[in-house]
Each structure stands twice: as structure tokens, then as C-alpha cells.
Scaffold this motif. Structure first.
Motif, PDB file in Angstrom:
ATOM      1  N   PHE A   1       0.844  -1.168   0.000  1.00 54.59           N
ATOM      2  CA  PHE A   1       0.000   0.000   0.000  1.00 54.59           C
ATOM      3  C   PHE A   1       0.891   1.232   0.000  1.00 54.59           C
ATOM      4  O   PHE A   1       1.877   1.276   0.711  1.00 54.59           O
ATOM      5  N   MET A   2       0.499   2.230  -0.771  1.00 57.40           N
ATOM      6  CA  MET A   2       1.279   3.458  -0.857  1.00 57.40           C
ATOM      7  C   MET A   2       0.324   4.643  -0.833  1.00 57.40           C
ATOM      8  O   MET A   2      -0.745   4.600  -1.448  1.00 57.40           O
ATOM      9  N   GLY A   3       0.693   5.686  -0.099  1.00 54.34           N
ATOM     10  CA  GLY A   3      -0.144   6.870  -0.072  1.00 54.34           C
ATOM     11  C   GLY A   3       0.510   8.004   0.674  1.00 54.34           C
ATOM     12  O   GLY A   3       1.457   7.805   1.437  1.00 54.34           O
ATOM     13  N   PRO A   4      -0.008   9.219   0.490  1.00 52.34           N
ATOM     14  CA  PRO A   4       0.534  10.381   1.187  1.00 52.34           C
ATOM     15  C   PRO A   4       0.119  10.377   2.656  1.00 52.34           C
ATOM     16  O   PRO A   4      -0.716   9.570   3.086  1.00 52.34           O
ATOM     17  N   ALA A   5       0.687  11.305   3.403  1.00 59.51           N
ATOM     18  CA  ALA A   5       0.310  11.452   4.812  1.00 59.51           C
ATOM     19  C   ALA A   5      -1.192  11.682   4.909  1.00 59.51           C
ATOM     20  O   ALA A   5      -1.804  12.278   4.025  1.00 59.51           O
ATOM     21  N   SER A   6      -1.791  11.192   5.956  1.00 58.14           N
ATOM     22  CA  SER A   6      -3.224  11.314   6.264  1.00 58.14           C
ATOM     23  C   SER A   6      -4.122  10.423   5.421  1.00 58.14           C
ATOM     24  O   SER A   6      -5.339  10.469   5.575  1.00 58.14           O
ATOM     25  N   THR A   7      -3.557   9.605   4.519  1.00 57.24           N
ATOM     26  CA  THR A   7      -4.396   8.620   3.833  1.00 57.24           C
ATOM     27  C   THR A   7      -4.987   7.721   4.907  1.00 57.24           C
ATOM     28  O   THR A   7      -4.289   7.282   5.825  1.00 57.24           O
ATOM     29  N   TYR A   8      -6.281   7.462   4.810  1.00 57.76           N
ATOM     30  CA  TYR A   8      -6.988   6.760   5.881  1.00 57.76           C
ATOM     31  C   TYR A   8      -7.812   5.619   5.304  1.00 57.76           C
ATOM     32  O   TYR A   8      -8.491   5.779   4.293  1.00 57.76           O
ATOM     33  N   THR A   9      -7.736   4.466   5.947  1.00 57.97           N
ATOM     34  CA  THR A   9      -8.585   3.329   5.604  1.00 57.97           C
ATOM     35  C   THR A   9      -9.589   3.169   6.725  1.00 57.97           C
ATOM     36  O   THR A   9      -9.216   3.022   7.896  1.00 57.97           O
ATOM     37  N   LYS A  10     -10.882   3.221   6.391  1.00 57.36           N
ATOM     38  CA  LYS A  10     -11.936   3.115   7.394  1.00 57.36           C
ATOM     39  C   LYS A  10     -11.930   1.733   8.053  1.00 57.36           C
ATOM     40  O   LYS A  10     -11.385   0.776   7.518  1.00 57.36           O
ATOM     41  N   LEU A  11     -12.586   1.670   9.190  1.00 55.23           N
ATOM     42  CA  LEU A  11     -12.702   0.440   9.942  1.00 55.23           C
ATOM     43  C   LEU A  11     -13.327  -0.656   9.072  1.00 55.23           C
ATOM     44  O   LEU A  11     -14.365  -0.450   8.448  1.00 55.23           O
ATOM     45  N   HIS A  12     -12.672  -1.805   9.033  1.00 54.69           N
ATOM     46  CA  HIS A  12     -13.169  -2.936   8.249  1.00 54.69           C
ATOM     47  C   HIS A  12     -12.538  -4.230   8.765  1.00 54.69           C
ATOM     48  O   HIS A  12     -11.640  -4.209   9.601  1.00 54.69           O
ATOM     49  N   ARG A  13     -13.022  -5.323   8.227  1.00 51.98           N
ATOM     50  CA  ARG A  13     -12.464  -6.643   8.527  1.00 51.98           C
ATOM     51  C   ARG A  13     -12.314  -7.360   7.196  1.00 51.98           C
ATOM     52  O   ARG A  13     -13.221  -7.358   6.372  1.00 51.98           O
ATOM     53  N   ASP A  14     -11.169  -7.984   6.994  1.00 45.01           N
ATOM     54  CA  ASP A  14     -10.944  -8.743   5.775  1.00 45.01           C
ATOM     55  C   ASP A  14     -11.485 -10.156   5.941  1.00 45.01           C
ATOM     56  O   ASP A  14     -11.191 -10.825   6.931  1.00 45.01           O
ATOM     57  N   ASN A  15     -12.295 -10.587   4.991  1.00 46.50           N
ATOM     58  CA  ASN A  15     -12.786 -11.959   4.987  1.00 46.50           C
ATOM     59  C   ASN A  15     -11.686 -12.873   4.467  1.00 46.50           C
ATOM     60  O   ASN A  15     -10.679 -12.422   3.960  1.00 46.50           O
ATOM     61  N   GLY A  16     -11.908 -14.152   4.560  1.00 43.76           N
ATOM     62  CA  GLY A  16     -10.956 -15.111   4.022  1.00 43.76           C
ATOM     63  C   GLY A  16     -10.359 -16.025   5.072  1.00 43.76           C
ATOM     64  O   GLY A  16      -9.784 -17.049   4.755  1.00 43.76           O
ATOM     65  N   GLY A  17     -10.475 -15.640   6.350  1.00 45.92           N
ATOM     66  CA  GLY A  17      -9.961 -16.497   7.410  1.00 45.92           C
ATOM     67  C   GLY A  17      -8.450 -16.496   7.525  1.00 45.92           C
ATOM     68  O   GLY A  17      -7.869 -17.401   8.114  1.00 45.92           O
ATOM     69  N   LEU A  18      -7.799 -15.492   6.974  1.00 51.00           N
ATOM     70  CA  LEU A  18      -6.344 -15.423   7.024  1.00 51.00           C
ATOM     71  C   LEU A  18      -5.895 -14.293   7.949  1.00 51.00           C
ATOM     72  O   LEU A  18      -6.541 -13.254   8.036  1.00 51.00           O
ATOM     73  N   ALA A  19      -4.785 -14.517   8.632  1.00 55.33           N
ATOM     74  CA  ALA A  19      -4.175 -13.443   9.416  1.00 55.33           C
ATOM     75  C   ALA A  19      -3.501 -12.485   8.434  1.00 55.33           C
ATOM     76  O   ALA A  19      -3.306 -12.814   7.265  1.00 55.33           O
ATOM     77  N   ILE A  20      -3.168 -11.303   8.910  1.00 51.44           N
ATOM     78  CA  ILE A  20      -2.545 -10.293   8.052  1.00 51.44           C
ATOM     79  C   ILE A  20      -1.301  -9.766   8.751  1.00 51.44           C
ATOM     80  O   ILE A  20      -1.299  -9.556   9.962  1.00 51.44           O
ATOM     81  N   THR A  21      -0.250  -9.546   7.985  1.00 50.92           N
ATOM     82  CA  THR A  21       0.914  -8.834   8.493  1.00 50.92           C
ATOM     83  C   THR A  21       1.047  -7.531   7.709  1.00 50.92           C
ATOM     84  O   THR A  21       0.777  -7.491   6.510  1.00 50.92           O
ATOM     85  N   ILE A  22       1.418  -6.467   8.408  1.00 56.34           N
ATOM     86  CA  ILE A  22       1.632  -5.163   7.785  1.00 56.34           C
ATOM     87  C   ILE A  22       3.023  -4.692   8.194  1.00 56.34           C
ATOM     88  O   ILE A  22       3.349  -4.678   9.393  1.00 56.34           O
ATOM     89  N   ALA A  23       3.826  -4.306   7.205  1.00 52.93           N
ATOM     90  CA  ALA A  23       5.184  -3.839   7.476  1.00 52.93           C
ATOM     91  C   ALA A  23       5.458  -2.570   6.672  1.00 52.93           C
ATOM     92  O   ALA A  23       5.544  -2.633   5.448  1.00 52.93           O
TER      93      ALA A  23
END
Length: 172
Positions: free
Chosen positions: A1-23
Motif C-alpha cells: 500500500f502506498m499513499g501520502p500522509a493522512s491517507t486513511y482506511t476506514k474500519l473494516h475486517r478482511d474476509n478469508g480467514g487469514l491473518a494479516i501482516t503489515i510492514a
């Protein structure tokens, strides 16, 4: 994911039953997590976690939430089903990946049966896991045959056989 400062993703949940890592690779990202069992306190995801309104959404005060700023060199792990929102503190480039292990396997198979994430090819993931287990076992059997010691099986090979047997039963 790439974006400028203050880019915001609203509250959500990803379906699929998989854990997520963010780095984050560049820049910092603020992530707010809400426990997956607190759905009843999130008002159909209409809540704005950036500026919550306690009068309009009183149950939100009882939701289990964590807020963390992550920066390059850190990895955030979200268990399957975790609600989350994210905001870039700076211009940000971050890497995200889905993760499957024995902890989220039940959620993964629930998602597989519910077909709630058509963008995820569950059957391919199951095949890849099965294929990797079979390759590992094949290699171990070949090594035992070459050493003429088929009577002894390592604990690792036994664990892989149990995993493969479990997959077979789940798939049935």
C-alpha cells in the motif's frame, strides 16, 4: 500500500480467514485494531475511530481496541477476523501479506465453505499446503530408504504426516 500522509482506511475486517501482516517500508502508519468478537459494539462499522462519538455510539467504549504506530523495521500481526483502520502518519509505502497457520485454520475453512472472499482461492492454498507436506514426506522417505533405515521416522516427519492426515479429514 502506498499513499501520502493522512491517507486513511476506514474500519473494516478482511474476509478469508487469514491473518494479516503489515510492514511499513517507508514512513509510519497508525493502526487501530478492534477485537473480532466485538462486532456488536461497532454499529455496523459506521463508527469513525479517528473521532469517535460516545453519545451516538455508547457501546464503542466497551470494545477492546489497540492503537499502535508502526514504522520501518516493525511488523504488525493481525489475527484473522480482526477489525482494523489505518492512517498514514507520513507518506508511506507498506507491505501487507495474508498468513495461514494452524491457529487460523478453522477460520480459513469457515471462509472456504462460506465463500465469503472470492478474491482468495482457498482451494489453491489448501493444495499448496498439501503439496508442500507431501514433498517433505517424500524426501524423508527417500532419505530413509537410501540409508536403509525405514524403521525410524523423525519427529518432524511424524508431525508432517499428522498435518497431512488432518488436511485430508478437513477436506472430506
Amino acid at each position: 500500500f502506498m499513499g501520502p500522509a493522512s491517507t486513511y482506511t476506514k474500519l473494516h475486517r478482511d474476509n478469508g480467514g487469514l491473518a494479516i501482516t503489515i510492514a511499513p517500508l517507508v514512513g509510519r502508519k497508525e493502526v487501530t485494531l478492534v477485537h473480532r468478537d466485538d462486532t456488536d459494539k461497532l454499529y455496523n462499522l459506521q463508527v469513525d475511530l479517528a473521532s469517535p462519538n460516545a453519545h451516538r455510539y455508547p457501546l464503542l467504549a466497551f470494545a477492546r481496541m489497540w492503537r499502535q504506530v508502526i514504522e520501518p523495521g516493525q511488523i504488525l500481526f493481525l489475527p484473522e477476523g480482526t477489525y482494523h483502520a489505518a492512517r498514514n502518519c507520513d507518506a508511506c509505502l507498506s507491505y501487507s501479506r495474508f498468513h495461514l497457520d494452524s491457529v487460523n485454520l478453522p477460520g480459513f475453512f469457515r471462509s472456504f465453505c462460506a465463500v465469503d472472499a472470492p478474491e482468495i482461492v482457498h482451494a489453491e492454498i489448501v493444495w499448496n499446503a498439501s503439496h508442500d507436506l507431501m514433498n517433505y514426506i517424500d524426501q524423508a522417505v527417500e532419505e530413509m530408504a537410501a540409508n536403509k533405515d525405514a524403521s525410524r521416522c523423525s519427529p518432524a516427519v511424524k508431525r508432517h504426516c499428522v498435518s497431512l492426515r488432518s488436511l485430508r479429514h478437513i477436506i472430506r
